[in-house]
Design a protein around this motif. Structure first.
Motif, PDB file in Angstrom:
ATOM      1  N   TYR A 121       0.831  -1.206   0.000  1.00 44.75           N
ATOM      2  CA  TYR A 121       0.000   0.000   0.000  1.00 44.75           C
ATOM      3  C   TYR A 121       0.862   1.250   0.000  1.00 44.75           C
ATOM      4  O   TYR A 121       0.600   2.224  -0.717  1.00 44.75           O
ATOM      5  CB  TYR A 121      -0.925   0.005   1.218  1.00 44.75           C
ATOM      6  CG  TYR A 121      -2.056  -0.983   1.113  1.00 44.75           C
ATOM      7  CD1 TYR A 121      -3.163  -0.725   0.323  1.00 44.75           C
ATOM      8  CD2 TYR A 121      -2.009  -2.183   1.816  1.00 44.75           C
ATOM      9  CE1 TYR A 121      -4.191  -1.633   0.233  1.00 44.75           C
ATOM     10  CE2 TYR A 121      -3.027  -3.101   1.726  1.00 44.75           C
ATOM     11  CZ  TYR A 121      -4.132  -2.824   0.936  1.00 44.75           C
ATOM     12  OH  TYR A 121      -5.151  -3.738   0.846  1.00 44.75           O
ATOM     13  N   GLN A 122       1.905   1.257   0.821  1.00 50.09           N
ATOM     14  CA  GLN A 122       2.785   2.416   0.866  1.00 50.09           C
ATOM     15  C   GLN A 122       3.508   2.623  -0.466  1.00 50.09           C
ATOM     16  O   GLN A 122       3.644   3.741  -0.960  1.00 50.09           O
ATOM     17  CB  GLN A 122       3.802   2.255   2.010  1.00 50.09           C
ATOM     18  CG  GLN A 122       3.188   2.158   3.391  1.00 50.09           C
ATOM     19  CD  GLN A 122       2.448   3.436   3.764  1.00 50.09           C
ATOM     20  OE1 GLN A 122       2.821   4.524   3.328  1.00 50.09           O
ATOM     21  NE2 GLN A 122       1.421   3.295   4.591  1.00 50.09           N
ATOM     22  N   LEU A 123       3.954   1.528  -1.072  1.00 52.81           N
ATOM     23  CA  LEU A 123       4.618   1.646  -2.365  1.00 52.81           C
ATOM     24  C   LEU A 123       3.666   2.170  -3.436  1.00 52.81           C
ATOM     25  O   LEU A 123       4.048   3.006  -4.273  1.00 52.81           O
ATOM     26  CB  LEU A 123       5.184   0.286  -2.786  1.00 52.81           C
ATOM     27  CG  LEU A 123       6.332  -0.267  -1.928  1.00 52.81           C
ATOM     28  CD1 LEU A 123       6.715  -1.657  -2.416  1.00 52.81           C
ATOM     29  CD2 LEU A 123       7.528   0.677  -1.971  1.00 52.81           C
ATOM     30  N   ARG A 124       2.446   1.690  -3.393  1.00 53.42           N
ATOM     31  CA  ARG A 124       1.463   2.176  -4.365  1.00 53.42           C
ATOM     32  C   ARG A 124       1.145   3.651  -4.146  1.00 53.42           C
ATOM     33  O   ARG A 124       0.987   4.410  -5.106  1.00 53.42           O
ATOM     34  CB  ARG A 124       0.180   1.333  -4.248  1.00 53.42           C
ATOM     35  CG  ARG A 124      -0.911   1.726  -5.218  1.00 53.42           C
ATOM     36  CD  ARG A 124      -0.444   1.589  -6.642  1.00 53.42           C
ATOM     37  NE  ARG A 124      -1.476   1.972  -7.588  1.00 53.42           N
ATOM     38  CZ  ARG A 124      -1.272   2.171  -8.883  1.00 53.42           C
ATOM     39  NH1 ARG A 124      -0.055   2.028  -9.379  1.00 53.42           N
ATOM     40  NH2 ARG A 124      -2.262   2.511  -9.669  1.00 53.42           N
ATOM     41  N   LEU A 125       1.087   4.063  -2.865  1.00 49.64           N
ATOM     42  CA  LEU A 125       0.827   5.463  -2.551  1.00 49.64           C
ATOM     43  C   LEU A 125       1.962   6.347  -3.033  1.00 49.64           C
ATOM     44  O   LEU A 125       1.750   7.409  -3.630  1.00 49.64           O
ATOM     45  CB  LEU A 125       0.608   5.617  -1.053  1.00 49.64           C
ATOM     46  CG  LEU A 125       0.276   7.025  -0.544  1.00 49.64           C
ATOM     47  CD1 LEU A 125      -0.993   7.545  -1.203  1.00 49.64           C
ATOM     48  CD2 LEU A 125       0.133   7.018   0.964  1.00 49.64           C
ATOM     49  N   LEU A 126       3.193   5.907  -2.798  1.00 54.56           N
ATOM     50  CA  LEU A 126       4.344   6.681  -3.266  1.00 54.56           C
ATOM     51  C   LEU A 126       4.386   6.758  -4.799  1.00 54.56           C
ATOM     52  O   LEU A 126       4.758   7.786  -5.368  1.00 54.56           O
ATOM     53  CB  LEU A 126       5.635   6.066  -2.719  1.00 54.56           C
ATOM     54  CG  LEU A 126       5.827   6.152  -1.203  1.00 54.56           C
ATOM     55  CD1 LEU A 126       7.082   5.401  -0.792  1.00 54.56           C
ATOM     56  CD2 LEU A 126       5.876   7.604  -0.737  1.00 54.56           C
ATOM     57  N   GLN A 127       4.024   5.689  -5.463  1.00 55.50           N
ATOM     58  CA  GLN A 127       3.983   5.706  -6.927  1.00 55.50           C
ATOM     59  C   GLN A 127       2.953   6.701  -7.436  1.00 55.50           C
ATOM     60  O   GLN A 127       3.191   7.420  -8.415  1.00 55.50           O
ATOM     61  CB  GLN A 127       3.680   4.308  -7.458  1.00 55.50           C
ATOM     62  CG  GLN A 127       3.706   4.218  -8.983  1.00 55.50           C
ATOM     63  CD  GLN A 127       3.397   2.813  -9.480  1.00 55.50           C
ATOM     64  OE1 GLN A 127       3.193   1.907  -8.666  1.00 55.50           O
ATOM     65  NE2 GLN A 127       3.367   2.643 -10.787  1.00 55.50           N
ATOM     66  N   THR A 128       1.802   6.768  -6.750  1.00 51.12           N
ATOM     67  CA  THR A 128       0.782   7.730  -7.140  1.00 51.12           C
ATOM     68  C   THR A 128       1.275   9.156  -6.940  1.00 51.12           C
ATOM     69  O   THR A 128       1.032  10.050  -7.768  1.00 51.12           O
ATOM     70  CB  THR A 128      -0.496   7.492  -6.326  1.00 51.12           C
ATOM     71  OG1 THR A 128      -0.910   6.147  -6.495  1.00 51.12           O
ATOM     72  CG2 THR A 128      -1.603   8.423  -6.760  1.00 51.12           C
ATOM     73  N   VAL A 129       1.991   9.408  -5.806  1.00 49.96           N
ATOM     74  CA  VAL A 129       2.554  10.738  -5.563  1.00 49.96           C
ATOM     75  C   VAL A 129       3.542  11.119  -6.648  1.00 49.96           C
ATOM     76  O   VAL A 129       3.571  12.251  -7.149  1.00 49.96           O
ATOM     77  CB  VAL A 129       3.208  10.772  -4.166  1.00 49.96           C
ATOM     78  CG1 VAL A 129       3.976  12.078  -3.968  1.00 49.96           C
ATOM     79  CG2 VAL A 129       2.162  10.617  -3.086  1.00 49.96           C
ATOM     80  N   VAL A 130       4.379  10.171  -7.061  1.00 44.20           N
ATOM     81  CA  VAL A 130       5.351  10.448  -8.122  1.00 44.20           C
ATOM     82  C   VAL A 130       4.648  10.772  -9.442  1.00 44.20           C
ATOM     83  O   VAL A 130       5.047  11.697 -10.175  1.00 44.20           O
ATOM     84  CB  VAL A 130       6.299   9.253  -8.277  1.00 44.20           C
ATOM     85  CG1 VAL A 130       7.184   9.414  -9.526  1.00 44.20           C
ATOM     86  CG2 VAL A 130       7.176   9.103  -7.049  1.00 44.20           C
ATOM     87  N   ASP A 131       3.588  10.043  -9.771  1.00 47.40           N
ATOM     88  CA  ASP A 131       2.862  10.305 -11.021  1.00 47.40           C
ATOM     89  C   ASP A 131       2.216  11.680 -11.010  1.00 47.40           C
ATOM     90  O   ASP A 131       2.266  12.418 -12.008  1.00 47.40           O
ATOM     91  CB  ASP A 131       1.795   9.232 -11.237  1.00 47.40           C
ATOM     92  CG  ASP A 131       2.403   7.862 -11.473  1.00 47.40           C
ATOM     93  OD1 ASP A 131       3.594   7.815 -11.851  1.00 47.40           O
ATOM     94  OD2 ASP A 131       1.702   6.854 -11.266  1.00 47.40           O
TER      95      ASP A 131
END
Length: 301
Positions: free
Chosen positions: A218-228
């Motif tokens: 979940y944290q990795l997915r959240l960080l990926q969304t922030v980067v996008d």
């Protein structure tokens, strides 16, 4: 005497040439010769080449063995499902028995044409519109068999092929078929879109189960969304907010709003009458406490 002999010789030569011209017949490679002697057919068909016949007594008729093509005019017919249409065709035939073609039928090309017209109406009347449009090979085979039955053995003709050229439909039927085709294509498009959504939902469900087994996902997915988001809009500030807090606040509000007797959440009491503002409420309180200009016992005049 010498002059008379020369004249007689010339006459004899002329007679011989005349007899030869009347006796010799040439048959081409694509023909067969039939000899009639006093109206009766002689046995044996004359093959290609030079042949001698008896003048005045015999008569030779040449029959072409080539494949003949005739066009069947457009025929109006009604199909089995009561659709009126116009159909034209082409018939390919050839002579296989010259004797029968000459003796048994008169003007066999016209006879084949008439048989083809009647057979085409009969076959089309037994078939429906969908079969006529989609299965031309079956219609052509039926036409060939129907036309070949009365022509091969009795007339000595072989029907090689029958092809339906064109099927003319009424304008109303064309519009109906066009609407049907559009509806069918739209149905297929909707089925494809629904199938794609179903597959996507299955993939999302599998992904959610995989992420549930790994908490760090979940944290990795959240960080990926922030980067996008940061890559597309640099001026936008994204603050991650745990979704679990929303469920905590919702549970807290539900517990606070529950009734003491367990009958569920209580609705806040609504004031009866007009809602007073802050200034109006202070004036009303002063009047009730006796701070106003009028006493409690005074009555308005």
């Amino acid at each position: 005497m010498a002059a008379a002999a020369i004249i007689a010789l010339v006459i004899i030569v002329v007679l011989v040439l005349l007899v030869l011209s009347l006796s010799v017949r040439l048959v081409q490679q694509y023909q067969r010769g039939i000899v009639f002697r006093f109206g009766r057919v002689l046995e044996g068909i004359r093959q290609p080449g030079l042949h001698l016949i008896i003048p005045v007594v015999d008569r030779m008729v040449r029959v072409s063995m080539q494949t003949t093509v005739i066009g069947v005019p457009a025929q109006g017919a009604i199909t089995r499902d009561n659709v009126t249409l116009t159909v034209d065709a082409v018939v390919y035939y050839r002579v296989v028995d010259p004797v029968k073609a000459l003796v048994n039928v008169r003007d066999y090309p016209a006879a084949v044409l008439q048989v083809a017209q009647t057979a085409m109406r009969s076959v089309i009347g037994k078939a429906d519109l969908d079969t006529l449009l989609s299965n031309r090979d079956q219609i052509n085979a039926e036409l060939k068999s129907v036309i070949d039955a009365p022509t091969e053995k009795p007339w000595g003709l072989l029907i090689e092929r029958v092809e339906v050229k064109d099927v003319a439909l009424p304008e109303g039927m064309k519009r109906s078929m066009s609407r049907q085709a559009e509806a069918e294509r739209e149905r297929r498009a909707r089925v494809i879109v629904a199938d794609a959504e179903y597959q996507a939902s299955r993939r999302l469900a599998d992904a959610s189960r995989t992420m549930a087994d790994t908490p760090g996902a979940y944290q990795l997915r959240l960080l990926q969304t922030v980067v996008d988001v940061a890559a597309e809009k640099n001026s936008t500030l994204v603050m991650p907010f745990p979704v679990e807090l929303l469920s905590f606040f919702a549970e807290y509000a539900r517990r606070e709003g529950a009734a003491p007797d367990g009958r569920g959440p209580q609705e806040p009491a609504r004031p009866v009458g007009p809602v007073l503002g802050p200034v109006t409420e202070s004036v009303a309180a002063a009047a009730e406490g006796g701070d106003g200009h009028r006493g409690q016992g005074e009555r308005p005049r």
